[in-house]
Design an enzyme around this catalytic site. Structure first.
Site, PDB file in Angstrom:
ATOM      1  N   HIS A  17       0.844  -1.206   0.000  1.00  0.00           N
ATOM      2  CA  HIS A  17       0.000   0.000   0.000  1.00  0.00           C
ATOM      3  C   HIS A  17       0.882   1.261   0.000  1.00  0.00           C
ATOM      4  O   HIS A  17       0.634   2.205  -0.756  1.00  0.00           O
ATOM      5  CB  HIS A  17      -0.871   0.064   1.259  1.00  0.00           C
ATOM      6  CG  HIS A  17      -1.918  -0.997   1.376  1.00  0.00           C
ATOM      7  ND1 HIS A  17      -2.119  -1.718   2.528  1.00  0.00           N
ATOM      8  CD2 HIS A  17      -2.848  -1.440   0.485  1.00  0.00           C
ATOM      9  CE1 HIS A  17      -3.132  -2.558   2.360  1.00  0.00           C
ATOM     10  NE2 HIS A  17      -3.586  -2.418   1.120  1.00  0.00           N
ATOM     11  N   LYS A  41     -17.072  -6.198   7.301  1.00  0.00           N
ATOM     12  CA  LYS A  41     -15.847  -6.902   6.890  1.00  0.00           C
ATOM     13  C   LYS A  41     -15.112  -7.502   8.086  1.00  0.00           C
ATOM     14  O   LYS A  41     -14.099  -8.164   7.907  1.00  0.00           O
ATOM     15  CB  LYS A  41     -14.919  -5.937   6.139  1.00  0.00           C
ATOM     16  CG  LYS A  41     -15.206  -5.894   4.636  1.00  0.00           C
ATOM     17  CD  LYS A  41     -13.994  -5.446   3.857  1.00  0.00           C
ATOM     18  CE  LYS A  41     -14.019  -5.954   2.424  1.00  0.00           C
ATOM     19  NZ  LYS A  41     -12.784  -5.641   1.717  1.00  0.00           N
ATOM     20  N   ARG A  90      -1.834  -6.270  -8.206  1.00  0.00           N
ATOM     21  CA  ARG A  90      -0.748  -7.214  -7.940  1.00  0.00           C
ATOM     22  C   ARG A  90      -0.775  -8.366  -8.935  1.00  0.00           C
ATOM     23  O   ARG A  90       0.261  -8.821  -9.389  1.00  0.00           O
ATOM     24  CB  ARG A  90      -0.878  -7.783  -6.517  1.00  0.00           C
ATOM     25  CG  ARG A  90      -0.641  -6.786  -5.419  1.00  0.00           C
ATOM     26  CD  ARG A  90      -1.119  -7.313  -4.090  1.00  0.00           C
ATOM     27  NE  ARG A  90      -2.551  -7.605  -4.160  1.00  0.00           N
ATOM     28  CZ  ARG A  90      -3.321  -7.918  -3.134  1.00  0.00           C
ATOM     29  NH1 ARG A  90      -2.793  -8.030  -1.946  1.00  0.00           N
ATOM     30  NH2 ARG A  90      -4.608  -8.137  -3.285  1.00  0.00           N
ATOM     31  N   SER A 128      -2.913  -7.503   3.342  1.00  0.00           N
ATOM     32  CA  SER A 128      -3.190  -7.349   4.776  1.00  0.00           C
ATOM     33  C   SER A 128      -3.524  -8.707   5.388  1.00  0.00           C
ATOM     34  O   SER A 128      -3.146  -8.992   6.528  1.00  0.00           O
ATOM     35  CB  SER A 128      -4.358  -6.381   4.986  1.00  0.00           C
ATOM     36  OG  SER A 128      -4.035  -5.112   4.474  1.00  0.00           O
TER      37      SER A 128
END
Ligand code: PNS
Length: 161
Positions: A17, A41, A90, A128
């Site tokens: 990030h 989430k 990515r 993450s």
């Protein structure tokens, strides 16, 4: 004045990030890091904690700020007078999902452009989720998150055990 939004959950912010943030700050007058305030989430860090971790990681950047948002991303972008949304890519699988999001966001507000930035190869395997998994299993994740927040992440995981 060019304003871009870099949105995400940032639970927690990673070196990947941060790389996108740094590169975006060279392209836009202002970059707003927009942290999604979505309890559905089930994040590890609260939205305030995620914002603090990002702030600790970007102290040297002068044209970037951190805010939380909920609701639609395009509505937040409009409120902030932003013209672009930046997404890091990515992998091909990132692209498939992000392509759909970009098309939907375009349909919702044709004035907001989605810009894809290819992640630095050194960070293409970081997310993450893997940070949290490695940390919770006692592995070394010091190269995966900004050094300024390593201890915070370690302690949070330690407390949750
Ligand atoms: O880091 P993440 O969890 O991959 O980020 C996802 C995020 C926050 C960019 C995405 O969930 C989002 O934009 N949410 C806001 C709601 C919205 O506008 N959805 C897209 C319209 S279909």
């Amino acid at each position: 004045m060019s304003i871009a939004i870099y949105p995400g959950s940032f639970d927690p912010v990673t070196c990947g990030h941060l790389d996108i943030i740094r590169r975006s700050c060279k392209l836009f007058d202002t970059v707003i890091i927009a942290v999604l305030n979505n309890s559905a989430k089930n994040p590890l860090f609260s939205v305030d904690e995620r914002i603090e971790l990002i702030k600790k990681s970007i102290t040297d950047l002068t044209n970037c700020k951190v805010m939380y948002f909920d609701g639609l991303l395009v509505d937040f972008a409009k409120q902030q007078s932003a013209t672009a949304v930046i997404k890091g890519l990515r992998t091909i699988s990132d692209f498939e999902y992000e392509y759909q999001m970009a098309q939907l966001n375009k349909k919702l507000n044709a004035n907001i452009e989605t810009l894809f930035m290819v992640t630095n190869a050194n960070y293409s395997y970081i997310s993450s989720s893997v940070v949290k998994e490695i940390a919770s299993l006692g592995g070394d994740f010091s190269d995966l998150v900004p050094k300024e927040i390593y201890e915070d992440v370690r302690q949070k995981i330690e407390k949750g055990r």
